[in-house]
Design a protein around this motif. Structure first.
Motif, short mmCIF file in Angstrom:
data_model
loop_
_atom_site.label_atom_id
_atom_site.label_comp_id
_atom_site.label_asym_id
_atom_site.label_seq_id
_atom_site.Cartn_x
_atom_site.Cartn_y
_atom_site.Cartn_z
N VAL A 107 6.64 6.33 5.38
CA VAL A 107 7.01 5.93 6.74
C VAL A 107 5.87 6.27 7.71
O VAL A 107 5.46 5.46 8.54
N MET A 108 5.34 7.48 7.56
CA MET A 108 4.31 7.93 8.50
C MET A 108 3.01 7.14 8.31
O MET A 108 2.28 6.90 9.27
N ALA A 150 0.83 -1.21 0.00
CA ALA A 150 0.00 0.00 0.00
C ALA A 150 0.87 1.26 0.00
O ALA A 150 0.55 2.24 -0.68
N ALA A 151 1.97 1.20 0.75
CA ALA A 151 2.83 2.38 0.86
C ALA A 151 3.34 2.81 -0.52
O ALA A 151 3.56 3.99 -0.77
N ALA A 192 11.13 17.42 -2.07
CA ALA A 192 10.00 16.59 -2.48
C ALA A 192 10.26 15.11 -2.18
O ALA A 192 9.39 14.41 -1.66
N GLU A 193 11.46 14.64 -2.48
CA GLU A 193 11.78 13.22 -2.25
C GLU A 193 11.64 12.87 -0.77
O GLU A 193 11.14 11.80 -0.42
N TYR A 194 12.13 13.75 0.05
CA TYR A 194 12.07 13.50 1.49
C TYR A 194 10.61 13.45 1.97
O TYR A 194 10.21 12.57 2.72
N ARG A 195 9.82 14.38 1.49
CA ARG A 195 8.41 14.39 1.89
C ARG A 195 7.73 13.08 1.46
O ARG A 195 6.96 12.49 2.21
N THR A 196 8.03 12.65 0.24
CA THR A 196 7.41 11.42 -0.25
C THR A 196 7.84 10.23 0.60
O THR A 196 7.02 9.42 1.03
#
Ligand SMILES: Cc1cc2nc3c(=O)[nH]c(=O)nc-3n(C[C@@H](O)[C@@H](O)[C@H](O)COP(=O)(O)OP(=O)(O)OC[C@H]3O[C@@H](n4cnc5c(N)ncnc54)[C@H](O)[C@@H]3O)c2cc1C
Ligand code: FES
Ligand code: FES
Lengths: 155, 288
Positions: free
Chosen positions: B270-271, B243-244, B261-265
């Motif tokens: 993870v979250m 799903a992630a 952007a990469e970090y947010r994705t």
């Protein structure tokens, strides 16, 4: 200019304000109350905290005219009858260095202890999380609040 | 920083009076609630209103009341008010948690839920909860009242479906089935920070899963593909990992001063898994 009347540290005060003036500026420049400090002027640092109707708020984000008829308490008010217990432990613990953040932190701690006389360390951290301090690394401040709890009541 | 631009200040005590002022000033008046966004905008001269209409004296906007199965949250209700409400904590745990993650106490004591959605910054913490609970926004103008679904509310960064002559009266939420929830917020530090990415999670015993994001696109949004993928399924680790991988197709984060952007994705994935674990653990009668 408009005349407003507020209860400031237990005293009714009248003052002429322009709608554009913040509570912080009016307290400092027109009402002689110097404890709230201007750190960031945009809500981030908590140095300007005062109690408005018993709740801690950023006086830099409130127009003075909004406080017409309301009750404002600053550190001057808290210390009127001598220092509070948490103020004393802050002094004993040397909790501050330059002291710029101190009034805001005292306001936040006072609000916390008024609502919750026996907070946990987590609750103390949460209550102070909106107050920035550039000097101390926070530990002595947290310890001082903790120590003020020993022996029971905060008054 | 002084506020340079002059304005008239009004504090009406009736909704009607506020609406009259709004129509009289057309787009030149602004509603003042907690001021935590508005006063900053005035100082930075991002707006230039001729009048501020302080609505904190209008009593009906201070109400929070349950009518049948709907909770009405008046426009003047602050995040602190929500956090102090047992009803919110019990029936709307996601809204409670989102509220608890807005800034710090000194801001929450003033900042209203309604002001938060009116400012409509993409990172607003209240949006995931309101989207998941299918909130409705009650709005009035001089001669009309209307209801705007939260799903139609956010129209762009800092843009909402509200017209300049309209006043928000409050937000209405239908009491949902018993469920558990988690709001995961990525920030630099606790206390003051706007979300760099956020995900709200709702899980109930009927295996209804709902997700909504903030700060990873121009507007906060429900994550429909993720919801459809998990719908009615028994959750296990393998499924969550699969799903992630859907998440990147549901979001469109930007790179800015706060995060790449990469970090947010990456952090959204993870979250998502972290939040699912928390929500499933506390689900009443859920995972043993
Ligand atoms: C230091 C700081 C930290 C912050 N951190 C966070 C955070 O972590 N998460 C987060 O989500 N937000 C955060 N915020 C923003 C948050 O405080 C605001 O979005 C707040 O919720 C806005 O509500 P207010 O009552 O202060 O609105 P105001 O500032 O008074 O108004 C905001 C906007 O809404 C309009 N408005 C308000 N009420 C109505 C109404 N009834 N009808 C029509 N229009 C209306 C106003 O005209 C204005 O355009 C932060 C702000 C500051 C200053
Ligand atoms: S001066 Fe008000 S919060 Fe920093
Ligand atoms: S003691 Fe210097 S800012 Fe806190």
């Amino acid at each position: 200019m408009k005349q407003i009347k507020l209860n400031l540290n237990g005293e009714i005060r009248s003052v002429l304000v322009d709608p554009t003036e913040t509570l912080l500026d009016v307290l400092r420049d027109k009402l002689g109350i110097k404890s709230p400090k201007c750190g960031c002027d945009r809500g981030d640092c908590g140095a300007c905290n005062v109690l408005l109707n018993g709740r801690s708020v950023r006086s830099c984000l409130i127009l003075a005219i909004e406080t017409d008829g309301q009750e404002v308490v600053t550190v001057e008010g808290i210390s009127q009858k001598g220092l509070s217990r948490v103020q004393e432990t802050m002094i004993n613990k040397n909790a501050f260095q330059c002291g710029f953040c101190a009034p805001g932190i005292i306001i936040s701690a006072t609000e916390l202890l008024n609502n919750n006389p026996h907070p946990t360390l987590e609750e103390i951290k949460e209550a102070l999380s909106g107050n920035l301090c550039r000097c101390t690394g926070y530990l002595p401040i947290l310890e001082a609040v903790r120590e003020s709890l020993e022996g029971g009541k905060n008054e | 920083m002084k506020i340079i631009n002059d304005f008239e200040y009004y504090k009406p005590l009736e909704i009607k009076e506020a609406l009259n002022l709004l129509s009289q000033y057309k787009a030149k008046a602004r509603i003042l609630a907690g001021g935590t966004d508005l006063i900053v905008s005035l100082k930075e001269e991002r707006i230039n209103p001729e009048a501020l209409i302080d609505v904190k004296g209008i009593i009906p906007l201070n109400l929070m009341e349950l009518e049948d199965d709907k909770l009405f949250i008046g426009a003047n209700k602050t995040f602190t008010d929500l956090l102090e409400s047992d009803l919110i904590r019990d029936k709307f745990p996601l809204l409670w948690e989102c509220s608890s993650k807005v800034a710090s106490i000194g801001i929450r004591n003033r900042a209203t839920l309604t002001g938060n959605i009116c400012s409509a910054v993409p990172s607003l913490d209240s949006a995931p909860a309101l989207l998941i609970y299918n909130a409705e926004v009650l709005v009035a103008a001089s001669n009309t009242e209307r209801t705007i679904s939260i799903h139609d509310w956010f129209t762009g960064p800092k843009k909402s479906a509200l017209n300049t002559d309209e006043l928000v009266l409050g937000i209405s939420l239908k009491i949902p089935d018993k469920h558990s929830a988690s709001y995961q917020k990525l920030g630099r530090y606790k206390g003051e920070d706007l979300a760099q990415a956020g995900i709200g999670i709702y899980v109930d015993r009927e295996k209804d899963y709902r997700f909504a994001s903030c700060a990873v696109g121009p507007v906060p949004a429900r994550m429909k593909k993720l919801e459809a993928f998990l719908h009615k399924k028994e959750i296990n680790d393998k499924l969550l990992a699969e799903a992630a991988e859907i998440i990147p197709s549901e979001i469109s984060p930007i790179t800015d001063i706060r995060a790449q952007a990469e970090y947010r994705t990456h952090m959204m994935k993870v979250m998502f898994r972290r939040g699912m674990q928390i929500a499933l653990e506390v689900l009443p009668g859920g995972k043993e």
